[in-house]
Scaffold this motif. Sequence first.
Motif: not given
Length: 559
Positions: A22-31, A149-152, A469-477
């Motif tokens: 149930a890893t959170p990979v949606w919402a603002a953490g993984f927009d 995400l597709n890890n070994k 599975s959701a290694p989100d951090s601050n983003r710069h675009m």
Amino acid sequence: MTASVLRPTLKHLSLAILAACATPVWAAGFDVPVIATAMQGTSNANHAEANDASVLYYNPAGITRLKGLNVSNSLSIITLSGKVENLGTTGTPSPEQTGPGEEGPLIEGGGAGTYWPKVLGSAALFASMPWNDEITLGFGIFPAAGGNLNNKADWFGRNFADATAVEIIDANSVGAIRFDDKHSLGFGTNLLIGHLNQKLQIDIPGVAPYLLQPVVSDVSADSLTPWLAPAEISQLTQLLGVNPADIKLGILYDQLPPELKGQLAKLAGQALLTPESRGSGTIEMYGYGLGWNIGYMFSPVDETRFGISFRSKVRMKMRGDIDWEVSRVEGNTDSTIGLPAPDGERVSGSELLSEYYRPDATTKSTLIIPAKLSFGLFHKLNDKIDLMSDLTLNKTSDVKEIKVYILDEKEPNRDVAIKQEPGVINTKWRDSFKLSVGGNYHYDDKLTLRGGYMYDMTPIRSARYRHPSAPDSNRHMLSVGANYKLKKNMHVDAAYSLVHLEDTESHYRDPCRGDHLENDDGSFDGSGPANCTGNGGTFHGRFTDTFIHILGLQLNSRF
């Protein structure tokens, strides 16, 4: 050892992957970083520009500024690259490790593989049409969130995440009213349709001692001697500090000190399951949720517009199945005489788990898409230059935990329910925001150049809650783009964006050991009822040089 004793322990092995399923990979953490290319060119700053039908995503009131039937088709190509370094990831702590924060054995493995597939596509469709002079209707279908995400399978974080795919699509119907040249208001309804697929490896050797606690809670000849070879009986009596004959009289498990209980459970795990045992599980769910959005746009003068819009929180009801792969789970035949099924039949370890303790089952969950509040500004500085900005506030603190339930299944040949505890991740997200600034440069009557910058604050409050599975951090675009008129009623947008995720670390600890949570200080005593499922262990990793590259193209037509 009786079958009835074994059943309430090994049945929890079927839940070891759920805390990460149930890893959170949606919402603002993984927009999804881009909804439409027209927005991408300014790094999502053009909330109040209202130049094509895609404005209904940001502010449905903006479609009242469009004339005739407008249709926009957008396509984006996304790639991601980065590095992951193992900082000492550990597996499940042994049962005798009861002190605060104690960690299990180091986990070795290959690299992390790829975060996303080499190429990930994203598409969207928007349309608007006047109903009369005051009312305009619109419709959009676009990605609300997602990732892949597709890890070994042998990477060092395999017990936390192997492969994850999430797709959430939003079908947004809107209506807007134009009160006069200055004021307009829009309202819409949202139907979100989602799909989740995730696979995780199970740390069977690490979890087994916890699952086998009831086996050793009745240390006696009747419960152990049919299972253990003479060598294991000798080792057990030496561990207990008693004569071999005394074990036949029975030992009161509750009178043993905690560290001895832990060592005894570890011994039982080693004796009953081979250390080479491996397993994995795949969960797949589909679901939907309903929400709404509203927007207001105010234009005090022709050159300036202000916008404010709101998207409601959506609770997505998900339902699906979990499929188990346990063919590599075996009983330790060198030290046992076979594993008994509840009906008394002797079976292999994989048969026992797949038929009696780890049956494929129905799953359900509720995923929360947080609410968003956005403020936009557009100002035409002169005939050549437009300035614009957007501030979006995300109520991501609503995502406090993610929980997956497994519905009961029946044992073969018996009307007995196999109950399984839910898997839980405590996300403890904080509220977050995005700030975008951008502009247009009208080169001539046909070509407009775009550019913009966006800062996107992550909702993950610390490395402790950053799941691999959701290694989100601050983003710069940073984005550049262009709009070109192909003919009077047709124009095209193109854009390129570079998104950089700040270097960050993860020290995510799974507080669940088998079926019991660690205490708040990280110590473990196994007290209280069974209330969780997880592999346990701590992921220690550093994520660096993470970049997202986005190419977008959008065709806008008016009829």
